[in-house]
Structures are given as structure tokens and as C-alpha cells.
Design a protein around this motif. Structure first.
Motif, PDB file in Angstrom:
ATOM      1  N   MET A   5      17.378   2.928 -21.652  1.00 21.88           N
ATOM      2  CA  MET A   5      18.650   2.790 -20.972  1.00 21.88           C
ATOM      3  C   MET A   5      19.258   1.432 -21.337  1.00 21.88           C
ATOM      4  O   MET A   5      18.566   0.430 -21.426  1.00 21.88           O
ATOM      5  N   GLN A   6      20.568   1.439 -21.557  1.00 24.79           N
ATOM      6  CA  GLN A   6      21.295   0.207 -21.830  1.00 24.79           C
ATOM      7  C   GLN A   6      22.463   0.106 -20.853  1.00 24.79           C
ATOM      8  O   GLN A   6      22.966   1.117 -20.363  1.00 24.79           O
ATOM      9  N   GLU A   7      22.886  -1.125 -20.602  1.00 26.44           N
ATOM     10  CA  GLU A   7      23.995  -1.343 -19.694  1.00 26.44           C
ATOM     11  C   GLU A   7      25.004  -2.279 -20.348  1.00 26.44           C
ATOM     12  O   GLU A   7      24.625  -3.196 -21.075  1.00 26.44           O
TER      13      GLU A   7
ATOM     14  N   THR B 105      22.189   6.253 -21.115  1.00 26.32           N
ATOM     15  CA  THR B 105      20.824   6.763 -21.031  1.00 26.32           C
ATOM     16  C   THR B 105      20.613   7.889 -22.044  1.00 26.32           C
ATOM     17  O   THR B 105      21.356   8.881 -22.020  1.00 26.32           O
TER      18      THR B 105
ATOM     19  N   ARG C  43      31.171  -0.896 -15.467  1.00 27.05           N
ATOM     20  CA  ARG C  43      29.772  -1.071 -15.858  1.00 27.05           C
ATOM     21  C   ARG C  43      29.293   0.279 -16.369  1.00 27.05           C
ATOM     22  O   ARG C  43      29.235   1.259 -15.623  1.00 27.05           O
TER      23      ARG C  43
ATOM     24  N   HIS D 214      30.623   2.931 -13.752  1.00 26.41           N
ATOM     25  CA  HIS D 214      30.778   2.431 -12.379  1.00 26.41           C
ATOM     26  C   HIS D 214      32.038   1.568 -12.374  1.00 26.41           C
ATOM     27  O   HIS D 214      32.105   0.561 -13.083  1.00 26.41           O
TER      28      HIS D 214
ATOM     29  N   THR E 158      26.377   2.665 -17.911  1.00 26.48           N
ATOM     30  CA  THR E 158      24.945   2.889 -18.053  1.00 26.48           C
ATOM     31  C   THR E 158      24.784   3.973 -19.116  1.00 26.48           C
ATOM     32  O   THR E 158      25.312   5.078 -18.958  1.00 26.48           O
TER      33      THR E 158
ATOM     34  N   VAL F 248      26.478   8.958 -20.225  1.00 23.30           N
ATOM     35  CA  VAL F 248      27.184   7.726 -19.875  1.00 23.30           C
ATOM     36  C   VAL F 248      27.691   7.824 -18.450  1.00 23.30           C
ATOM     37  O   VAL F 248      28.399   8.766 -18.085  1.00 23.30           O
TER      38      VAL F 248
END
Length: 121
Positions: free
Chosen positions: A1-3, A118, A114, A55, A116, A52
């Protein structure tokens, strides 16, 4: 996972409810797309399909419909595609973006997205 977190100034923010001249809409889209591409330089490129989650944070707590933020979120997704984070943003590579409301930024005139990212495979 990257943010990935991207702060977007209010003059560049777009919603589906705005009635902007097509040149103004294009200017804002280009700005956000470029901003996202620069922010993505620290992400590791992904292969396969990713999910994706976006937020969305407004400057302050107010009534909102996060679905209306799609034009800005789409510009961010396109910027990540331009930066090579994924091969394309079509259904073969990307699930989403699913959009959710997040806590306010608390900074006047600044919106925040934001993401996320995955892997699904």
C-alpha cells in the motif's frame, strides 16, 4: 500500500457544481495534474490492478458532497498516470477512485486529497 497527500489551493479546486468557462476549467485541471505528477515522484510504480481510495478534506467542516469533487480527483489520477505510477487509468489497471470525506485541513483556502493506493492482485 502507498499513500500520497496533495494540498490544493482553493483557486485550483474544482467541483461538478461549478460553472466554469472551459479555459478556466482547463487551466485548473492542468495545474492540479502537474501538481499531482510532481507529488508522485516518490511513489513506486505499480503493475497489475490497484484500488484507489481518495480521502477529501475541505478547509473547514461544512456540508459537502464528496462525489462533486470528482473533477479535481480525476485531475490527480491523470497526473499520476502521466508520472508513470500505473500504466493507464482504465478499468484494467485502476479500481476506483472511491471517495470519502476526511477531517478538515484547518488551513484556510487549502483542500487536501489523500490517496491510498492498494494492489488488488
Amino acid at each position: 500500500m502507498q499513500e500520497l497527500v496533495i494540498d490544493i489551493p482553493a483557486p485550483m479546486w474544482q467541483t461538478s457544481n461549478q460553472r466554469l468557462h472551459h479555459m478556466e476549467r482547463a487551466r485548473r485541471t492542468k495545474h492540479v495534474r502537474t501538481l499531482a505528477g510532481w507529488a508522485a515522484r516518490n511513489l513506486t510504480p505499480v503493475t497489475g490492478t490497484v484500488h484507489v481510495m481518495a480521502h477529501i478534506s475541505a478547509p473547514k467542516k461544512s456540508r459537502a458532497d464528496v462525489g462533486n469533487t470528482y473533477p479535481t480527483v480525476k485531475a490527480v489520477i491523470d497526473g499520476l498516470t502521466d508520472a508513470g505510477v500505473w500504466a493507464d487509468d482504465n478499468d484494467d489497471h485502476l479500481v476506483g477512485p472511491d471517495m470519502r470525506r476526511a477531517a478538515p485541513t484547518g488551513v484556510p483556502g487549502i483542500y487536501r486529497i489523500r490517496l491510498t493506493i492498494t494492489p488488488t492482485t
